[in-house]
Design an enzyme around this catalytic site. Structure first.
Site, PDB file in Angstrom:
ATOM      1  NE  ARG A 231      -4.225  -1.056  -0.242  1.00  0.00           N
ATOM      2  CZ  ARG A 231      -4.245  -1.905  -1.270  1.00  0.00           C
ATOM      3  NH1 ARG A 231      -3.202  -2.018  -2.063  1.00  0.00           N
ATOM      4  NH2 ARG A 231      -5.313  -2.619  -1.534  1.00  0.00           N
ATOM      5  CD  GLU A 260      -3.587   3.524  -4.908  1.00  0.00           C
ATOM      6  OE1 GLU A 260      -3.036   2.905  -5.822  1.00  0.00           O
ATOM      7  OE2 GLU A 260      -4.497   3.068  -4.215  1.00  0.00           O
ATOM      8  CG  HIS A 287      -2.379  -0.538  -7.163  1.00  0.00           C
ATOM      9  ND1 HIS A 287      -2.970   0.208  -6.177  1.00  0.00           N
ATOM     10  CD2 HIS A 287      -2.450  -1.822  -6.735  1.00  0.00           C
ATOM     11  CE1 HIS A 287      -3.365  -0.594  -5.206  1.00  0.00           C
ATOM     12  NE2 HIS A 287      -3.064  -1.834  -5.530  1.00  0.00           N
TER      13      HIS A 287
HETATM   14  P1  NAD Z   1      -2.667 -10.346   5.222  1.00  0.00           P
HETATM   15  O1  NAD Z   1      -3.681  -9.730   6.080  1.00  0.00           O
HETATM   16  O2  NAD Z   1      -2.792 -11.778   4.844  1.00  0.00           O
HETATM   17  O3  NAD Z   1      -1.226 -10.151   5.896  1.00  0.00           O
HETATM   18  C1  NAD Z   1      -0.818  -8.972   6.480  1.00  0.00           C
HETATM   19  C2  NAD Z   1       0.160  -9.302   7.575  1.00  0.00           C
HETATM   20  O4  NAD Z   1       0.679  -8.069   8.079  1.00  0.00           O
HETATM   21  C3  NAD Z   1      -0.469 -10.033   8.748  1.00  0.00           C
HETATM   22  O5  NAD Z   1       0.221 -11.231   9.021  1.00  0.00           O
HETATM   23  C4  NAD Z   1      -0.344  -9.049   9.898  1.00  0.00           C
HETATM   24  O6  NAD Z   1      -0.106  -9.693  11.133  1.00  0.00           O
HETATM   25  C5  NAD Z   1       0.856  -8.230   9.468  1.00  0.00           C
HETATM   26  N1  NAD Z   1       0.939  -6.939  10.142  1.00  0.00           N
HETATM   27  C6  NAD Z   1      -0.070  -6.109  10.481  1.00  0.00           C
HETATM   28  N2  NAD Z   1       0.423  -5.022  11.118  1.00  0.00           N
HETATM   29  C7  NAD Z   1       1.771  -5.186  11.167  1.00  0.00           C
HETATM   30  C8  NAD Z   1       2.808  -4.400  11.704  1.00  0.00           C
HETATM   31  N3  NAD Z   1       2.583  -3.256  12.319  1.00  0.00           N
HETATM   32  N4  NAD Z   1       4.053  -4.858  11.573  1.00  0.00           N
HETATM   33  C9  NAD Z   1       4.325  -6.034  10.954  1.00  0.00           C
HETATM   34  N5  NAD Z   1       3.364  -6.834  10.447  1.00  0.00           N
HETATM   35  C10 NAD Z   1       2.096  -6.408  10.545  1.00  0.00           C
HETATM   36  O7  NAD Z   1      -2.587  -9.430   3.920  1.00  0.00           O
HETATM   37  P2  NAD Z   1      -2.083  -9.842   2.474  1.00  0.00           P
HETATM   38  O8  NAD Z   1      -3.205 -10.441   1.704  1.00  0.00           O
HETATM   39  O9  NAD Z   1      -0.824 -10.580   2.585  1.00  0.00           O
HETATM   40  O10 NAD Z   1      -1.819  -8.396   1.835  1.00  0.00           O
HETATM   41  C11 NAD Z   1      -0.696  -7.635   2.220  1.00  0.00           C
HETATM   42  C12 NAD Z   1      -0.743  -6.250   1.595  1.00  0.00           C
HETATM   43  O11 NAD Z   1      -0.699  -6.351   0.173  1.00  0.00           O
HETATM   44  C13 NAD Z   1      -2.000  -5.465   1.915  1.00  0.00           C
HETATM   45  O12 NAD Z   1      -1.663  -4.127   2.172  1.00  0.00           O
HETATM   46  C14 NAD Z   1      -2.790  -5.539   0.623  1.00  0.00           C
HETATM   47  O13 NAD Z   1      -3.660  -4.449   0.508  1.00  0.00           O
HETATM   48  C15 NAD Z   1      -1.660  -5.484  -0.382  1.00  0.00           C
HETATM   49  N6  NAD Z   1      -2.000  -5.940  -1.730  1.00  0.00           N
HETATM   50  C16 NAD Z   1      -1.538  -5.206  -2.776  1.00  0.00           C
HETATM   51  C17 NAD Z   1      -1.815  -5.609  -4.075  1.00  0.00           C
HETATM   52  C18 NAD Z   1      -1.343  -4.794  -5.231  1.00  0.00           C
HETATM   53  O14 NAD Z   1      -2.031  -4.737  -6.250  1.00  0.00           O
HETATM   54  N7  NAD Z   1      -0.179  -4.207  -5.170  1.00  0.00           N
HETATM   55  C19 NAD Z   1      -2.559  -6.777  -4.299  1.00  0.00           C
HETATM   56  C20 NAD Z   1      -2.973  -7.532  -3.210  1.00  0.00           C
HETATM   57  C21 NAD Z   1      -2.690  -7.103  -1.921  1.00  0.00           C
END
Ligand code: NAD
Length: 534
Positions: A231, A260, A287
């Site tokens: 993000r 964005e 993105h």
């Molecule tokens: P998820 O919820 O499965 O995993 C997120 C992890 O982050 C969790 O294990 C959580 O414990 C950890 N976390 C939360 N706060 C934290 C902190 N302060 N310090 C360290 N770890 C922390 O999420 P995901 O499906 O793996 O997605 C991860 C990110 O990727 C999200 O921000 C999502 O929006 C983004 N994403 C981006 C795209 C893109 O197009 N670029 C696509 C899909 C997902």
């Protein structure tokens, strides 16, 4: 019913909704004003990451029942306000994890081998390869911030590239680190100091926004490579800019910017400014983390299915109800139906204000995920008395607002039923309970009504009678119903002691009008008669 799609989803998703009879308006690139002006015409809204579903929009969305987020993050959606308004928020968290993980890995290789820069140079016939000498990931350390769905795939794949994987994620168990063979960092600093490559995969929250700033970058190894495909703003852009400019950061790749840009505007209409665009050692992608054919198909059809089902008032896996997968939800359905029926009984039979409602689980039910069952009981309880729309989403919020305490508990007491659900209502003066059980998948029975044992199958119309246990009552009641042309389908009486109070459930084929109920109440020995609709 109408569904508005404000950001691109796979056409298969749109068709899926149309086939279910919904009118689907795909209006990409709308201005905010246009969106605010038209939103009140829609029951369903499908967005990706750009459309801000905030209070301003929700205030105008009087018909909105569901927001489908095609994708994962929900930081553009004001979930508490949606919950308050009873709007379901459903996303598709699993549909694009592989796509995002593969992009992060691709970006890591692109940084350290200067692939995009080398390609651009070659296009203008600059083949001086010396300028593109990079370094290898093999044998280096990758620091993963956030070891969730995407972070764990990144870990597994980069370990396959012979990288040493370490991670910082204070919210997961040590077991999860072990499962992925990833070394746990207890602090972010530990990770920063050891990593040659840092890739962030946390959600955007108050805590994570800007979590890698100038102090954190100063702690990194000199020449670190940084990837942000999660993000915009998790890695502070000003700090990243300074790090890239000074050479502290070797290179970075950013798929997500803060704020964005509009992703549907042609370059000539794009007024977007960002100083990262000035630097050669940063790779910027628009993105595209979820932009694979597989992910797009999956995201589009999954979000359409969720929105379609939510609009038919079916339970769906949503962000603002307890986390539960589709199969488990199907298994729970008879219990949620039972809970809703039990919850509905109180205010159809009694008047005293309830101060506390308790949902108590017995037998096999104690082993189930009960959050949704309790919410169904709360929903049923509120329906006869609350004018606003009440659903699984806002029932606890509404109870809270009314000052009604609500709890659920698991009972260790033996019962003769393999599963038993009790809903207990406490008023200032007394406590009354109703209980029910599920025999076969859809054989629901009410087995206790305010302390009287029954075995009654709930039907749409039931008249509950409380009377003195004396001869002649059944005949008199039958006569009143007969005179009113109301057919009795089933009835059952229950008493605890001969000659004292008894209760009856009478299943009728149609609703009894108030005059008929008055006649029943006037029968000698009848204490109460209530029409209950389920
Ligand atoms: P998820 O919820 O499965 O995993 C997120 C992890 O982050 C969790 O294990 C959580 O414990 C950890 N976390 C939360 N706060 C934290 C902190 N302060 N310090 C360290 N770890 C922390 O999420 P995901 O499906 O793996 O997605 C991860 C990110 O990727 C999200 O921000 C999502 O929006 C983004 N994403 C981006 C795209 C893109 O197009 N670029 C696509 C899909 C997902």
């Amino acid at each position: 019913m109408n569904v508005l799609v404000t950001e691109n989803i796979a056409q298969e998703g749109v068709v899926l909704l149309q086939e279910q009879g919904y009118r689907v308006d795909v209006r990409l690139g709308m201005s905010r004003e246009e969106l605010l002006d038209c939103i009140e015409g829609y029951e369903g809204l499908i967005v990706r990451s750009v459309t801000q579903v905030n209070k301003e929009l929700l205030d105008r969305a009087s018909r909105l029942k569901v927001v489908g987020r095609a994708g994962n993050g929900i930081d553009n959606i004001d979930v508490p306000s949606c919950t308050q308004q009873g709007i379901i928020v459903a996303n598709t968290p699993d549909s694009n994890t592989m796509a995002a993980a593969e992009l992060a890995i691709g970006l890591a290789f692109a940084i350290v081998r200067h692939i995009p820069q080398a390609n651009s140079a070659a296009r203008i016939k600059d083949f001086r390869r010396k300028q593109f000498t990079g370094w290898e990931l093999d044998g280096k350390t990758v620091g993963i911030i956030g070891l969730g769905r995407i972070g764990s795939i990144v870990a597994t794949k980069l370990k396959g590239c012979k990288m040493n994987a370490i991670a910082y994620d204070p919210y997961i168990t040590d077991e999860r680190f072990k499962t992925y063979g990833v070394e746990k960092c207890n602090t972010l600093e530990e990770l920063l100091e050891q990593s040659d490559l840092i890739t962030i995969h946390t959600p955007k929250t108050e805590e994570t926004y800007g979590m890698v700033g100038s102090e954190e970058i100063a702690r990194c190894k000199d020449g670190v490579a940084i990837v942000n495909a999660a993000r915009g703003g998790l890695i502070c852009e000003d700090a990243l800019y300074d790090g890239l400019k000074s050479g502290k950061v070797y290179g970075a790749a950013v798929d997500v910017l803060d704020p964005e840009p509009g992703y549907d505007k042609p370059p000539q209409d794009q007024a977007y400014e960002n100083k990262l665009l000035e630097l050669d050692n940063v790779i910027l992608t628009p993105h595209i983390g979820a932009s694979t054919a597989e992910a797009q198909y999956s995201v589009g059809t999954t979000v359409a299915r969720l929105v379609g089902r939510a609009l038919q008032d079916q339970l769906v896996e949503a962000v603002n109800i307890p986390a539960i997968d589709a199969r488990a939800m199907e298994e729970l359905r008879p219990y949620t139906e039972l809970a809703e029926i039990l919850g509905k009984i109180y205010y159809q039979a009694e008047r005293d204000t309830v101060e506390k409602i308790e949902v108590i689980y017995h037998g096999e039910l104690t082993k189930k995920e009960t959050g949704l069952i309790s919410r169904s009981a709360y929903k049923g309880f509120l329906e006869p008395i609350v004018k606003e729309k009440v659903n699984y989403i806002n029932a606890p919020v509404l109870l809270d607002g009314m000052g009604v305490e609500f709890i659920d508990s698991k009972s260790s007491q033996d019962s003769k039923y393999t599963n038993l659900l009790t809903v207990r209502f406490s008023t200032k003066y007394k406590t009354l309970s109703v209980s029910g059980t599920v025999f076969a998948p859809h054989a629901i029975r009410i087995v206790d009504f305010f302390g009287y044992k029954l075995d009654f199958e709930p039907t749409p119309y039931i008249i509950a009678i409380q009377n003195v246990d004396q001869p002649g009552i059944i005949g008199s009641i039958g006569t009143v119903f007969g005179d009113a042309g109301i057919n009795i389908a089933a009835m059952q009486w229950s008493r605890n002691r001969r000659g004292q109070k008894a209760v009856a459930f009478i299943s009728v084929d149609q609703e009894a009008d108030p005059a008929t109920l008055e006649q029943i109440r006037a029968i000698d020995g009848v204490l109460q008669a209530s029409m209950m609709k389920f």
